[in-house]
Design a protein around this motif. Structure first.
Motif, PDB file in Angstrom:
ATOM      1  N   PRO A 114       0.820  -1.211   0.000  1.00 15.79           N
ATOM      2  CA  PRO A 114       0.000   0.000   0.000  1.00 15.79           C
ATOM      3  C   PRO A 114       0.856   1.264   0.000  1.00 15.79           C
ATOM      4  CG  PRO A 114       0.109  -0.892   2.205  1.00 15.79           C
ATOM      5  CD  PRO A 114       0.830  -1.870   1.306  1.00 15.79           C
ATOM      6  N   CYS A 115       0.262   2.345  -0.479  1.00 14.33           N
ATOM      7  CA  CYS A 115       0.963   3.628  -0.497  1.00 14.33           C
ATOM      8  C   CYS A 115       0.977   4.266   0.893  1.00 14.33           C
ATOM      9  CB  CYS A 115       0.289   4.567  -1.491  1.00 14.33           C
ATOM     10  SG  CYS A 115       1.021   6.205  -1.551  1.00 14.33           S
ATOM     11  N   CYS A 116      -0.135   4.181   1.596  1.00 11.90           N
ATOM     12  CA  CYS A 116      -0.260   4.830   2.906  1.00 11.90           C
ATOM     13  C   CYS A 116      -0.278   3.772   4.005  1.00 11.90           C
ATOM     14  CB  CYS A 116      -1.536   5.658   2.941  1.00 11.90           C
ATOM     15  SG  CYS A 116      -1.786   6.567   4.479  1.00 11.90           S
ATOM     16  N   VAL A 117       0.668   3.865   4.933  1.00  9.40           N
ATOM     17  CA  VAL A 117       0.762   2.904   6.042  1.00  9.40           C
ATOM     18  C   VAL A 117       1.002   3.640   7.347  1.00  9.40           C
ATOM     19  CG1 VAL A 117       1.603   0.980   4.649  1.00  9.40           C
ATOM     20  CG2 VAL A 117       3.238   2.571   5.638  1.00  9.40           C
ATOM     21  N   GLY A 118       0.574   3.037   8.440  1.00 10.63           N
ATOM     22  CA  GLY A 118       0.844   3.588   9.757  1.00 10.63           C
ATOM     23  C   GLY A 118       2.315   3.426  10.104  1.00 10.63           C
ATOM     24  N   VAL A 119       2.795   4.265  11.010  1.00 11.86           N
ATOM     25  CA  VAL A 119       4.198   4.181  11.421  1.00 11.86           C
ATOM     26  C   VAL A 119       4.464   2.914  12.221  1.00 11.86           C
ATOM     27  CG1 VAL A 119       4.626   6.662  11.340  1.00 11.86           C
ATOM     28  CG2 VAL A 119       3.804   5.628  13.472  1.00 11.86           C
ATOM     29  N   SER A 120       3.409   2.288  12.750  1.00 10.98           N
ATOM     30  CA  SER A 120       3.513   0.994  13.423  1.00 10.98           C
ATOM     31  C   SER A 120       2.168   0.284  13.291  1.00 10.98           C
ATOM     32  CB  SER A 120       3.896   1.177  14.895  1.00 10.98           C
ATOM     33  OG  SER A 120       2.887   1.901  15.580  1.00 10.98           O
ATOM     34  N   LYS A 121       2.120  -0.969  13.725  1.00 15.26           N
ATOM     35  CA  LYS A 121       0.918  -1.799  13.550  1.00 15.26           C
ATOM     36  C   LYS A 121      -0.338  -1.186  14.169  1.00 15.26           C
ATOM     37  CE  LYS A 121       2.540  -5.751  11.725  1.00 15.26           C
ATOM     38  NZ  LYS A 121       2.566  -5.711  10.303  1.00 15.26           N
ATOM     39  N   GLU A 122      -0.179  -0.445  15.280  1.00 16.74           N
ATOM     40  CA  GLU A 122      -1.367   0.101  15.950  1.00 16.74           C
ATOM     41  C   GLU A 122      -1.943   1.343  15.276  1.00 16.74           C
ATOM     42  OE1 GLU A 122       2.272   1.281  18.386  1.00 16.74           O
ATOM     43  OE2 GLU A 122       1.444  -0.620  17.735  1.00 16.74           O
ATOM     44  N   TYR A 123      -1.270   1.858  14.263  1.00 16.38           N
ATOM     45  CA  TYR A 123      -1.749   3.054  13.566  1.00 16.38           C
ATOM     46  C   TYR A 123      -2.056   2.748  12.099  1.00 16.38           C
ATOM     47  CZ  TYR A 123       0.138   5.657  17.535  1.00 16.38           C
ATOM     48  OH  TYR A 123       0.403   6.131  18.787  1.00 16.38           O
ATOM     49  N   PRO A 124      -3.322   2.889  11.705  1.00 16.29           N
ATOM     50  CA  PRO A 124      -3.631   2.736  10.286  1.00 16.29           C
ATOM     51  C   PRO A 124      -3.341   4.033   9.528  1.00 16.29           C
ATOM     52  CG  PRO A 124      -5.655   3.058  11.531  1.00 16.29           C
ATOM     53  CD  PRO A 124      -4.522   3.013  12.526  1.00 16.29           C
ATOM     54  N   LYS A 143       0.478   7.981  -7.287  1.00 12.72           N
ATOM     55  CA  LYS A 143      -0.167   7.675  -8.567  1.00 12.72           C
ATOM     56  C   LYS A 143       0.310   6.354  -9.160  1.00 12.72           C
ATOM     57  CE  LYS A 143      -1.347  12.359  -9.815  1.00 12.72           C
ATOM     58  NZ  LYS A 143      -1.197  13.445 -10.771  1.00 12.72           N
ATOM     59  N   LEU A 144       1.378   5.791  -8.605  1.00 11.89           N
ATOM     60  CA  LEU A 144       1.891   4.515  -9.103  1.00 11.89           C
ATOM     61  C   LEU A 144       1.440   3.319  -8.259  1.00 11.89           C
ATOM     62  CD1 LEU A 144       5.552   5.474 -10.092  1.00 11.89           C
ATOM     63  CD2 LEU A 144       3.486   5.492 -11.490  1.00 11.89           C
ATOM     64  N   SER A 145       0.695   3.570  -7.207  1.00  7.78           N
ATOM     65  CA  SER A 145       0.264   2.497  -6.305  1.00  7.78           C
ATOM     66  C   SER A 145      -1.026   1.855  -6.777  1.00  7.78           C
ATOM     67  CB  SER A 145       0.028   3.054  -4.904  1.00  7.78           C
ATOM     68  OG  SER A 145       1.222   3.496  -4.353  1.00  7.78           O
ATOM     69  N   PHE A 146      -1.139   0.565  -6.542  1.00  4.45           N
ATOM     70  CA  PHE A 146      -2.405  -0.119  -6.798  1.00  4.45           C
ATOM     71  C   PHE A 146      -3.317   0.042  -5.586  1.00  4.45           C
ATOM     72  CE2 PHE A 146      -5.447  -3.527  -6.894  1.00  4.45           C
ATOM     73  CZ  PHE A 146      -5.868  -3.516  -8.214  1.00  4.45           C
ATOM     74  N   PHE A 147      -2.750  -0.080  -4.389  1.00  2.00           N
ATOM     75  CA  PHE A 147      -3.525   0.070  -3.155  1.00  2.00           C
ATOM     76  C   PHE A 147      -3.183   1.384  -2.472  1.00  2.00           C
ATOM     77  CE2 PHE A 147      -3.798  -4.567  -3.539  1.00  2.00           C
ATOM     78  CZ  PHE A 147      -5.153  -4.747  -3.311  1.00  2.00           C
ATOM     79  N   PRO A 153      -8.224  -0.029  -2.922  1.00  6.50           N
ATOM     80  CA  PRO A 153      -7.421   0.302  -4.097  1.00  6.50           C
ATOM     81  C   PRO A 153      -7.322   1.825  -4.245  1.00  6.50           C
ATOM     82  CG  PRO A 153      -9.028  -1.375  -4.639  1.00  6.50           C
ATOM     83  CD  PRO A 153      -9.381  -0.855  -3.278  1.00  6.50           C
ATOM     84  N   SER A 154      -6.256   2.267  -4.840  1.00  3.08           N
ATOM     85  CA  SER A 154      -6.073   3.688  -5.123  1.00  3.08           C
ATOM     86  C   SER A 154      -6.882   4.037  -6.376  1.00  3.08           C
ATOM     87  CB  SER A 154      -4.594   3.970  -5.381  1.00  3.08           C
ATOM     88  OG  SER A 154      -4.181   3.279  -6.549  1.00  3.08           O
TER      89      SER A 154
END
Length: 174
Positions: A114-124, A143-147, A153-154
């Protein structure tokens, strides 16, 4: 029980589809579910390298029951009033495009990440802490990400799915 829940959901969907058809809607598109095992939420355990085959079996089962129910509905109406949009195979083909394929250039190297992820597992994606500080990271080239995140999906991902399913949309007009 997963199988019973799936059958119950699709049974209710059939009731709803019959109601819509009864209101005079001539053609109804029903979407099959995409490959759940390819969602980043599932592929993170595999370092975003492969889809989870076990989770994809859930999608396959759901879509098989859905197909059976849609065939029954079409027999009852004596027409092809109900059409399935196969998001499962369209998504898989978009995600798994070979690197030499022309469309692949619109995706990042790893479409399962994914393009956007939390800094750790507890943060989406999109999380902030009590002081309002961002607790997520966005990739350099969204713009190049699928998710976009671990589930969605993006815009580009949906465009790739649309490109894969576009030709089957003609069924809606027949």
């Amino acid at each position: 029980d997963f199988a019973a829940a799936t059958k119950s959901i699709i049974k209710q969907l059939a009731v709803d589809l019959e109601r819509i058809h009864g209101l005079g809607v001539r053609k109804i598109a029903v979407t099959a579910i995409g490959p759940l095992g390819c969602l980043p939420r599932m592929t993170s355990f595999l370092s975003y390298q492969n889809c989870s085959e076990v989770a994809n079996l859930v999608s396959i089962f759901h879509n098989q029951i859905l197909r059976q129910k849609v065939e029954e509905l079409n027999k009852e109406t004596k027409k092809s009033s109900f059409v399935i949009l196969d998001l499962y195979n369209a998504s898989l083909s978009a995600i798994m495009l070979p690197k030499h394929h022309q469309g692949y250039s619109t995706l990042q190297i790893n479409p399962l990440k994914p393009c956007c992820v939390g800094v750790s597992k507890e943060y989406p994606c999109g999380s902030v802490d009590e002081s309002g500080a961002k607790k997520y990271i966005v990739c350099d080239k969204p713009k190049l990400s699928f998710f976009w995140d671990t589930i969605h999906p993006s815009q580009n991902g949906w465009h790739e799915v649309y490109s894969a399913i576009k030709s089957s949309l003609r069924q809606l007009y027949l």
